[in-house]
Motif scaffolding. Structure first.
Motif, PDB file in Angstrom:
ATOM      1  N   ARG A  86      51.207  40.843  39.455  1.00 44.91           N
ATOM      2  CA  ARG A  86      50.757  40.900  37.942  1.00 44.91           C
ATOM      3  C   ARG A  86      51.761  41.194  36.988  1.00 44.91           C
ATOM      4  O   ARG A  86      52.455  42.268  37.240  1.00 44.91           O
ATOM      5  CB  ARG A  86      49.527  42.029  37.930  1.00 44.91           C
ATOM      6  N   MET A 118      38.335  41.341  37.806  1.00 38.90           N
ATOM      7  CA  MET A 118      39.154  42.559  37.848  1.00 38.90           C
ATOM      8  C   MET A 118      38.730  43.611  37.115  1.00 38.90           C
ATOM      9  O   MET A 118      39.115  44.849  37.287  1.00 38.90           O
ATOM     10  CB  MET A 118      40.674  41.912  37.390  1.00 38.90           C
ATOM     11  N   CYS A 164      45.408  48.702  44.797  1.00 39.77           N
ATOM     12  CA  CYS A 164      45.427  48.045  43.478  1.00 39.77           C
ATOM     13  C   CYS A 164      46.893  47.983  42.878  1.00 39.77           C
ATOM     14  O   CYS A 164      47.286  47.005  42.807  1.00 39.77           O
ATOM     15  CB  CYS A 164      44.596  48.782  42.552  1.00 39.77           C
ATOM     16  N   GLN A 179      39.375  37.341  35.717  1.00 40.62           N
ATOM     17  CA  GLN A 179      39.735  38.686  35.068  1.00 40.62           C
ATOM     18  C   GLN A 179      38.650  39.500  34.835  1.00 40.62           C
ATOM     19  O   GLN A 179      39.017  40.399  34.697  1.00 40.62           O
ATOM     20  CB  GLN A 179      40.595  38.139  33.786  1.00 40.62           C
ATOM     21  N   TRP A 227      39.175  36.269  44.202  1.00 38.59           N
ATOM     22  CA  TRP A 227      40.209  35.523  44.953  1.00 38.59           C
ATOM     23  C   TRP A 227      40.133  33.817  44.801  1.00 38.59           C
ATOM     24  O   TRP A 227      41.157  33.288  44.569  1.00 38.59           O
ATOM     25  CB  TRP A 227      40.236  36.113  46.446  1.00 38.59           C
TER      26      TRP A 227
HETATM   27  C1  HEC Z   1      45.434  41.302  45.831  1.00 39.53           C
HETATM   28  C2  HEC Z   1      46.021  41.577  44.582  1.00 39.53           C
HETATM   29  C3  HEC Z   1      45.259  42.352  43.730  1.00 39.53           C
HETATM   30  C4  HEC Z   1      44.433  43.508  43.924  1.00 39.53           C
HETATM   31  C5  HEC Z   1      44.178  44.122  45.216  1.00 39.53           C
HETATM   32  C6  HEC Z   1      43.809  43.998  42.689  1.00 39.53           C
HETATM   33  N1  HEC Z   1      44.318  43.238  41.634  1.00 39.53           N
HETATM   34 FE1  HEC Z   1      43.817  43.776  39.810  1.00 39.53          FE
HETATM   35  N2  HEC Z   1      44.922  42.086  39.231  1.00 39.53           N
HETATM   36  C7  HEC Z   1      45.618  41.276  40.068  1.00 39.53           C
HETATM   37  C8  HEC Z   1      46.237  40.179  39.419  1.00 39.53           C
HETATM   38  C9  HEC Z   1      47.274  39.000  39.870  1.00 39.53           C
HETATM   39  C10 HEC Z   1      45.813  40.169  38.020  1.00 39.53           C
HETATM   40  C11 HEC Z   1      46.201  39.298  36.652  1.00 39.53           C
HETATM   41  C12 HEC Z   1      44.859  38.225  36.772  1.00 39.53           C
HETATM   42  C13 HEC Z   1      45.061  37.316  35.674  1.00 39.53           C
HETATM   43  O1  HEC Z   1      45.412  37.652  34.493  1.00 39.53           O
HETATM   44  O2  HEC Z   1      44.448  36.267  35.995  1.00 39.53           O
HETATM   45  C14 HEC Z   1      44.956  41.516  37.992  1.00 39.53           C
HETATM   46  C15 HEC Z   1      44.547  41.874  36.806  1.00 39.53           C
HETATM   47  C16 HEC Z   1      43.742  43.125  36.894  1.00 39.53           C
HETATM   48  C17 HEC Z   1      42.963  43.737  35.583  1.00 39.53           C
HETATM   49  C18 HEC Z   1      43.215  43.208  34.026  1.00 39.53           C
HETATM   50  C19 HEC Z   1      41.920  42.338  34.036  1.00 39.53           C
HETATM   51  C20 HEC Z   1      41.731  41.376  32.530  1.00 39.53           C
HETATM   52  O3  HEC Z   1      41.200  41.957  31.781  1.00 39.53           O
HETATM   53  O4  HEC Z   1      42.606  40.471  32.358  1.00 39.53           O
HETATM   54  C21 HEC Z   1      42.514  45.090  35.765  1.00 39.53           C
HETATM   55  C22 HEC Z   1      41.850  45.961  34.812  1.00 39.53           C
HETATM   56  C23 HEC Z   1      42.751  45.200  37.160  1.00 39.53           C
HETATM   57  N3  HEC Z   1      43.299  44.164  37.711  1.00 39.53           N
HETATM   58  C24 HEC Z   1      42.293  46.238  38.068  1.00 39.53           C
HETATM   59  C25 HEC Z   1      42.289  46.163  39.368  1.00 39.53           C
HETATM   60  C26 HEC Z   1      41.730  47.398  40.101  1.00 39.53           C
HETATM   61  C27 HEC Z   1      41.125  48.589  39.599  1.00 39.53           C
HETATM   62  C28 HEC Z   1      41.981  47.134  41.428  1.00 39.53           C
HETATM   63  C29 HEC Z   1      41.543  48.077  42.507  1.00 39.53           C
HETATM   64  C30 HEC Z   1      40.363  48.547  42.712  1.00 39.53           C
HETATM   65  C31 HEC Z   1      42.789  45.904  41.464  1.00 39.53           C
HETATM   66  N4  HEC Z   1      42.828  45.341  40.230  1.00 39.53           N
HETATM   67  C32 HEC Z   1      43.190  45.384  42.893  1.00 39.53           C
HETATM   68  C33 HEC Z   1      45.635  41.530  41.398  1.00 39.53           C
HETATM   69  C34 HEC Z   1      45.069  42.434  42.055  1.00 39.53           C
END
Ligand code: HEC
Length: 152
Positions: A149, A39, A141, A36, A79
């Motif tokens: 998500r 992300m 994303c 997280q 990942w």
């Molecule tokens: C291949 C899948 C995938 C891609 C590509 C992806 N995400 Fe995510 N993202 C997720 C998943 C699944 C979660 C939830 C994770 C969790 O709660 O454990 C998440 C959570 C998040 C969060 C919340 C994090 C938190 O504080 O809990 C943000 C902000 C985010 N993504 C931004 C992005 C951005 C900006 C991009 C592109 C630049 C991106 N993600 C690309 C799958 C993806």
């Protein structure tokens, strides 16, 4: 003689280090927090670029190039945190992450491809092409979030 002792000691130290990484069990809760965090940092470095691409902030080529290079590293981090052992930890990851791993991997690959294209575009001087690459990256994303998500 000394040299031999030193290198034997080094080999031992390195050996211990490697086996720690390979065999120590990272707690599922920690893995979730780490993925997280990665992300959240992607959000931090992508957000300003999205505003530029939408014309809501002035285009700054140096910021795009810098953030793209950070996204290149960050895009490889989350990942391994989606390990099967984290399946039951409360998070925003949908069950599909663990059920449809091929599709999830495909979404990662599309994302990596788009990051690579943005890095390449950000090294040129074509503002339009760079903005298009930012837009295309944003779609990857969103595309993954739509399927994997929970809606925030
Ligand atoms: C291949 C899948 C995938 C891609 C590509 C992806 N995400 Fe995510 N993202 C997720 C998943 C699944 C979660 C939830 C994770 C969790 O709660 O454990 C998440 C959570 C998040 C969060 C919340 C994090 C938190 O504080 O809990 C943000 C902000 C985010 N993504 C931004 C992005 C951005 C900006 C991009 C592109 C630049 C991106 N993600 C690309 C799958 C993806």
């Amino acid at each position: 003689m000394n040299k031999i002792f030193i290198s034997a000691g080094l080999a031992l130290t390195l050996g211990a280090g490697y086996s720690l990484t390979a065999f120590s069990q990272v707690k599922p809760e920690v893995m979730v927090k780490q993925r997280q965090s990665a992300m959240a940092l992607q959000g931090k470095y992508f957000g300003p670029l999205a505003l530029m691409a939408q014309g809501k902030a002035p285009f700054k080529a140096d910021v795009v190039a810098y953030n793209a290079s950070l996204l290149d590293a960050l895009s490889r981090m989350p990942w391994d945190g989606f390990d099967a052992s984290t399946k039951d930890v409360k998070s925003a990851a949908l069950p599909a992450v663990f059920a449809d791993t091929a599709k999830f991997k495909d979404a990662q690959d599309q994302f990596h491809g788009a990051v690579g294209k943005l890095v390449a575009a950000s090294k040129g001087s074509d503002e339009g092409a760079t903005k298009a690459a930012i837009g295309a990256l944003g779609k990857t994303c969103g595309g993954c979030h739509d399927n994997f998500r929970q809606k925030p």
